[in-house]
Design a protein around this motif. Sequence first.
Motif, PDB file in Angstrom:
ATOM      1  N   LEU A  59     -17.389  45.917 -43.365  1.00  0.00           N
ATOM      2  CA  LEU A  59     -17.601  44.467 -43.457  1.00  0.00           C
ATOM      3  C   LEU A  59     -16.472  43.766 -44.205  1.00  0.00           C
ATOM      4  N   SER A  60     -16.096  44.285 -45.349  1.00  0.00           N
ATOM      5  CA  SER A  60     -15.064  43.652 -46.168  1.00  0.00           C
ATOM      6  C   SER A  60     -13.714  43.632 -45.454  1.00  0.00           C
ATOM      7  N   GLN A  61     -13.370  44.744 -44.832  1.00  0.00           N
ATOM      8  CA  GLN A  61     -12.098  44.826 -44.113  1.00  0.00           C
ATOM      9  C   GLN A  61     -12.066  43.828 -42.951  1.00  0.00           C
ATOM     10  N   ALA A  62     -13.133  43.770 -42.193  1.00  0.00           N
ATOM     11  CA  ALA A  62     -13.190  42.861 -41.052  1.00  0.00           C
ATOM     12  C   ALA A  62     -13.128  41.405 -41.505  1.00  0.00           C
ATOM     13  N   SER A  63     -13.819  41.087 -42.588  1.00  0.00           N
ATOM     14  CA  SER A  63     -13.783  39.722 -43.118  1.00  0.00           C
ATOM     15  C   SER A  63     -12.373  39.335 -43.519  1.00  0.00           C
ATOM     16  N   SER A  64     -11.693  40.239 -44.187  1.00  0.00           N
ATOM     17  CA  SER A  64     -10.312  39.969 -44.609  1.00  0.00           C
ATOM     18  C   SER A  64      -9.386  39.778 -43.413  1.00  0.00           C
ATOM     19  N   GLU A  65      -9.548  40.614 -42.396  1.00  0.00           N
ATOM     20  CA  GLU A  65      -8.701  40.511 -41.200  1.00  0.00           C
ATOM     21  C   GLU A  65      -8.920  39.183 -40.481  1.00  0.00           C
ATOM     22  N   LEU A  66     -10.177  38.796 -40.331  1.00  0.00           N
ATOM     23  CA  LEU A  66     -10.474  37.548 -39.645  1.00  0.00           C
ATOM     24  C   LEU A  66     -10.003  36.336 -40.450  1.00  0.00           C
ATOM     25  N   GLU A  67     -10.161  36.381 -41.766  1.00  0.00           N
ATOM     26  CA  GLU A  67      -9.687  35.286 -42.603  1.00  0.00           C
ATOM     27  C   GLU A  67      -8.165  35.179 -42.556  1.00  0.00           C
ATOM     28  N   PHE A  68      -7.482  36.312 -42.531  1.00  0.00           N
ATOM     29  CA  PHE A  68      -6.027  36.296 -42.416  1.00  0.00           C
ATOM     30  C   PHE A  68      -5.613  35.664 -41.096  1.00  0.00           C
ATOM     31  N   MET A  69      -6.296  36.051 -40.016  1.00  0.00           N
ATOM     32  CA  MET A  69      -5.994  35.482 -38.710  1.00  0.00           C
ATOM     33  C   MET A  69      -6.214  33.973 -38.713  1.00  0.00           C
ATOM     34  N   ALA A  70      -7.337  33.541 -39.269  1.00  0.00           N
ATOM     35  CA  ALA A  70      -7.670  32.114 -39.276  1.00  0.00           C
ATOM     36  C   ALA A  70      -6.643  31.303 -40.072  1.00  0.00           C
ATOM     37  N   LYS A  71      -6.198  31.827 -41.191  1.00  0.00           N
ATOM     38  CA  LYS A  71      -5.225  31.112 -42.020  1.00  0.00           C
ATOM     39  C   LYS A  71      -3.861  31.023 -41.364  1.00  0.00           C
ATOM     40  N   ASN A  72      -3.517  31.997 -40.544  1.00  0.00           N
ATOM     41  CA  ASN A  72      -2.180  32.076 -39.976  1.00  0.00           C
ATOM     42  C   ASN A  72      -2.104  31.706 -38.500  1.00  0.00           C
ATOM     43  N   LEU A  73      -3.142  31.092 -37.977  1.00  0.00           N
ATOM     44  CA  LEU A  73      -3.142  30.692 -36.571  1.00  0.00           C
ATOM     45  C   LEU A  73      -2.110  29.608 -36.303  1.00  0.00           C
ATOM     46  N   GLN A  74      -1.488  29.702 -35.158  1.00  0.00           N
ATOM     47  CA  GLN A  74      -0.651  28.614 -34.659  1.00  0.00           C
ATOM     48  C   GLN A  74      -1.570  27.658 -33.894  1.00  0.00           C
ATOM     49  N   SER A  75      -1.159  26.438 -33.751  1.00  0.00           N
ATOM     50  CA  SER A  75      -2.018  25.452 -33.089  1.00  0.00           C
ATOM     51  C   SER A  75      -2.349  25.846 -31.645  1.00  0.00           C
ATOM     52  N   GLU A  76      -1.443  26.579 -30.981  1.00  0.00           N
ATOM     53  CA  GLU A  76      -1.701  26.992 -29.596  1.00  0.00           C
ATOM     54  C   GLU A  76      -2.846  27.997 -29.482  1.00  0.00           C
ATOM     55  N   SER A  77      -3.095  28.734 -30.524  1.00  0.00           N
ATOM     56  CA  SER A  77      -4.131  29.768 -30.463  1.00  0.00           C
ATOM     57  C   SER A  77      -5.455  29.309 -31.058  1.00  0.00           C
ATOM     58  N   LEU A  78      -5.509  28.106 -31.541  1.00  0.00           N
ATOM     59  CA  LEU A  78      -6.727  27.600 -32.172  1.00  0.00           C
ATOM     60  C   LEU A  78      -7.894  27.547 -31.197  1.00  0.00           C
ATOM     61  N   THR A  79      -7.645  27.092 -29.980  1.00  0.00           N
ATOM     62  CA  THR A  79      -8.712  27.003 -28.978  1.00  0.00           C
ATOM     63  C   THR A  79      -9.313  28.368 -28.680  1.00  0.00           C
ATOM     64  N   THR A  80      -8.476  29.362 -28.516  1.00  0.00           N
ATOM     65  CA  THR A  80      -8.962  30.712 -28.216  1.00  0.00           C
ATOM     66  C   THR A  80      -9.760  31.265 -29.388  1.00  0.00           C
TER      67      THR A  80
END
Length: 100
Positions: free
Chosen positions: A38-59
């Motif tokens: 759980l902790s690892q997955a939460s960290s990975e998803l939060e990292f992805m969310a913080k570093n998203l480019q605007s083109e990938s926001l919709t996906t």
Amino acid sequence: NQPRHRSYYHAFSLFFIFFILSLFFPICIDKLSDRATLSQASSELEFMAKNLQSESLTTFLTCILSVDSSSKSPVRVQSLNLLSLLANTHQASLYAHLPK
């Protein structure tokens, strides 16, 4: 010729982003369902969310909004946390994608 090349590159980039997120997000969701990861997955998803480019926001939003009431509680909680994080980090870009 130059603009056409850029449009192909842009289309490929968007496809690649969609492909990676479509594969990676369900893996993280599975990890959220397991207390040991759980902790690892939460960290990975939060990292992805913080570093998203605007083109990938919709996906990314499509992946988050695919979580429903049949999902386990940690998955639903993390989905709400991710929406909150996106609202804080991508304010200007996010408003165009969410209904009022």
